[in-house]
Design an enzyme around this catalytic site. Structure first.
Site, short mmCIF file in Angstrom:
data_model
loop_
_atom_site.label_atom_id
_atom_site.label_comp_id
_atom_site.label_asym_id
_atom_site.label_seq_id
_atom_site.Cartn_x
_atom_site.Cartn_y
_atom_site.Cartn_z
N ARG A 122 -61.50 16.93 19.39
CA ARG A 122 -62.75 17.69 19.33
C ARG A 122 -63.96 16.78 19.38
NH1 ARG A 122 -61.02 22.58 16.75
NH2 ARG A 122 -62.68 24.10 16.60
N ARG A 194 -61.32 35.96 9.64
CA ARG A 194 -61.45 34.58 9.20
C ARG A 194 -62.82 34.33 8.56
NH1 ARG A 194 -59.28 30.74 14.03
NH2 ARG A 194 -61.19 29.64 13.50
N ARG A 205 -70.65 26.60 14.36
CA ARG A 205 -69.48 26.15 15.16
C ARG A 205 -69.87 25.96 16.62
NH1 ARG A 205 -65.53 30.77 13.93
NH2 ARG A 205 -64.05 29.69 15.27
P1 AP5 Z 1 -59.86 26.23 15.12
O1 AP5 Z 1 -58.87 27.00 14.39
O2 AP5 Z 1 -59.42 25.22 16.14
O3 AP5 Z 1 -60.87 27.26 15.73
P2 AP5 Z 1 -61.77 27.23 17.06
O4 AP5 Z 1 -61.68 26.10 17.99
O5 AP5 Z 1 -63.10 27.46 16.47
O6 AP5 Z 1 -61.16 28.27 17.91
P3 AP5 Z 1 -60.85 29.67 17.48
O7 AP5 Z 1 -59.51 29.74 16.82
O8 AP5 Z 1 -62.01 30.22 16.70
O9 AP5 Z 1 -60.89 30.45 18.85
P4 AP5 Z 1 -59.89 30.48 20.06
O10 AP5 Z 1 -60.52 29.83 21.23
O11 AP5 Z 1 -58.53 30.02 19.66
O12 AP5 Z 1 -59.89 32.05 20.34
P5 AP5 Z 1 -58.80 33.20 20.04
O13 AP5 Z 1 -57.64 33.06 20.95
O14 AP5 Z 1 -58.53 33.31 18.56
O15 AP5 Z 1 -60.81 25.40 14.12
C1 AP5 Z 1 -61.38 26.01 12.97
C2 AP5 Z 1 -62.12 24.93 12.17
O16 AP5 Z 1 -61.20 23.91 11.73
C3 AP5 Z 1 -63.22 24.16 12.91
O17 AP5 Z 1 -64.45 24.87 12.92
C4 AP5 Z 1 -63.27 22.86 12.09
O18 AP5 Z 1 -63.98 23.05 10.88
C5 AP5 Z 1 -61.81 22.62 11.75
N1 AP5 Z 1 -61.12 21.78 12.76
C6 AP5 Z 1 -60.00 22.14 13.46
N2 AP5 Z 1 -59.64 21.13 14.28
C7 AP5 Z 1 -60.55 20.14 14.11
C8 AP5 Z 1 -60.72 18.86 14.70
N3 AP5 Z 1 -59.88 18.41 15.66
N4 AP5 Z 1 -61.77 18.10 14.31
C9 AP5 Z 1 -62.62 18.52 13.36
N5 AP5 Z 1 -62.52 19.74 12.76
C10 AP5 Z 1 -61.50 20.55 13.13
O19 AP5 Z 1 -59.65 34.47 20.52
C11 AP5 Z 1 -60.82 34.89 19.84
C12 AP5 Z 1 -60.87 36.44 19.84
O20 AP5 Z 1 -61.02 36.90 21.18
C13 AP5 Z 1 -59.60 37.12 19.32
O21 AP5 Z 1 -59.97 38.27 18.61
C14 AP5 Z 1 -58.80 37.51 20.57
O22 AP5 Z 1 -57.98 38.64 20.38
C15 AP5 Z 1 -59.94 37.77 21.55
N6 AP5 Z 1 -59.60 37.44 22.92
C16 AP5 Z 1 -58.87 36.38 23.36
N7 AP5 Z 1 -58.81 36.38 24.70
C17 AP5 Z 1 -59.54 37.46 25.10
C18 AP5 Z 1 -59.88 37.99 26.37
N8 AP5 Z 1 -59.48 37.41 27.51
N9 AP5 Z 1 -60.66 39.09 26.42
C19 AP5 Z 1 -61.11 39.69 25.27
N10 AP5 Z 1 -60.81 39.24 24.04
C20 AP5 Z 1 -60.04 38.14 23.97
#
Ligand code: AP5
Length: 250
Positions: A122, A194, A205
């Site tokens: 990241r 969440r 974020r």
């Molecule tokens: P992390 O868990 O990695 O979260 P993120 O990157 O913020 O990603 P998300 O899980 O929020 O989203 P996603 O892209 O996976 O989307 P999703 O598929 O769920 O990290 C969380 C925290 O941990 C960070 O903020 C940080 O603090 C820490 N952290 C983790 N790794 C780190 C690192 N390497 N370094 C430093 N800190 C770190 O989809 C989202 C929603 O959209 C869902 O409801 C889904 O159903 C919907 N959806 C999905 N696809 C579609 C579509 N095509 N159309 C409509 N809706 C859709």
């Protein structure tokens, strides 16, 4: 359609000495992928689809922190307690903490089914450390997939996300709703929002992504590994584009 259930990944989620009892079948041309893209773009949803259809294990650093957060506070190390505080605010966890957690889980990079790194790296420092780690382990990435979506659509995806407290399947209140309100279709676990999906954390974020993670696009472009995918449309449409690009690069 709800995201398919991932098998338990104790070796990744809990770290050593936990081990995965049932390893995925060895795949000759196992994919070793990194998923990039802003929070909420759909990386976790795509990782679950890629896992269930192609076999690589879903290695999410966010899932490591959420698993640790469910342990009693007395069982959490000071570094994990500090990491959870960063996460709640929507800020990135310090590189040193993340890198230590990934390094101690390095056997997962040798998973016979391959792997999908989701949420790691990241920062440029994390990407450089991953490059060195993979060289040391004599492993090569297949591709780095970057999902792209306008900020307004991202906020809408995050604000409606619900996650199963038991199997971690991901839903969306309007786009991918569960059949029974607030219950997981797959395991009937309760769905929750969440903590970092509150509006104030979403803003932090997205800023952290622009500042620290977006530069990785150029980093992986220089290495000739970057594949860019339009994240508009349904999860199945995103998956079809991802698969098409992976086939074109292999
Ligand atoms: P992390 O868990 O990695 O979260 P993120 O990157 O913020 O990603 P998300 O899980 O929020 O989203 P996603 O892209 O996976 O989307 P999703 O598929 O769920 O990290 C969380 C925290 O941990 C960070 O903020 C940080 O603090 C820490 N952290 C983790 N790794 C780190 C690192 N390497 N370094 C430093 N800190 C770190 O989809 C989202 C929603 O959209 C869902 O409801 C889904 O159903 C919907 N959806 C999905 N696809 C579609 C579509 N095509 N159309 C409509 N809706 C859709």
């Amino acid at each position: 359609m709800a995201s398919p259930v991932n098998p338990d990944r104790p070796a990744w989620l809990e770290g050593p000495p936990a081990r995965c009892e049932v390893l995925p079948q060895a795949i000759h041309s196992a994919q070793r992928l990194v998923l990039l893209g802003a929070p909420g773009v759909g990386k976790g949803t795509q990782a679950a689809l890629l896992h269930s259809r192609l076999g690589p294990c879903h290695l999410s650093t966010g899932d490591i922190f959420r698993t640790a957060g469910r342990r009693p506070e007395s069982a959490q190390t000071p570094a994990i307690r500090q990491a959870l505080a960063y996460m709640r605010r929507g800020e990135l966890v310090p590189d040193s903490t993340v890198l230590e957690l990934v390094r101690e889980r390095r056997p997962c990079l040798h998973c016979p089914g391959g792997f999908i790194l989701d949420g790691f790296p990241r920062t440029v420092a994390q990407a450089e450390s991953l490059k060195k780690l993979l060289e040391d382990e004599r492993l090569a990435l297949t591709a780095v997939i970057n999902y792209d979506l306008p900020a307004a659509a991202i906020v809408q995806r995050l604000a409606g996300r619900r996650t199963c407290s038991r199997c971690k399947a991901v839903y969306h209140v309007t786009e991918r709703p569960s059949k029974v309100e607030e219950r997981c279709d797959l395991c009937h676990g309760s769905l929750f929002q969440r903590e970092d999906d509150r509006p104030e954390s979403i803003r932090v974020r997205l800023e952290a992504y622009d500042r620290s993670t977006a530069p990785l696009i150029a980093f992986y472009q220089r290495l000739g590994l970057l594949v860019s995918i339009d994240a508009a449309g349904t999860a199945e449409e995103m998956y079809a584009r991802t698969l098409g690009s992976l086939r074109a690069t292999s």
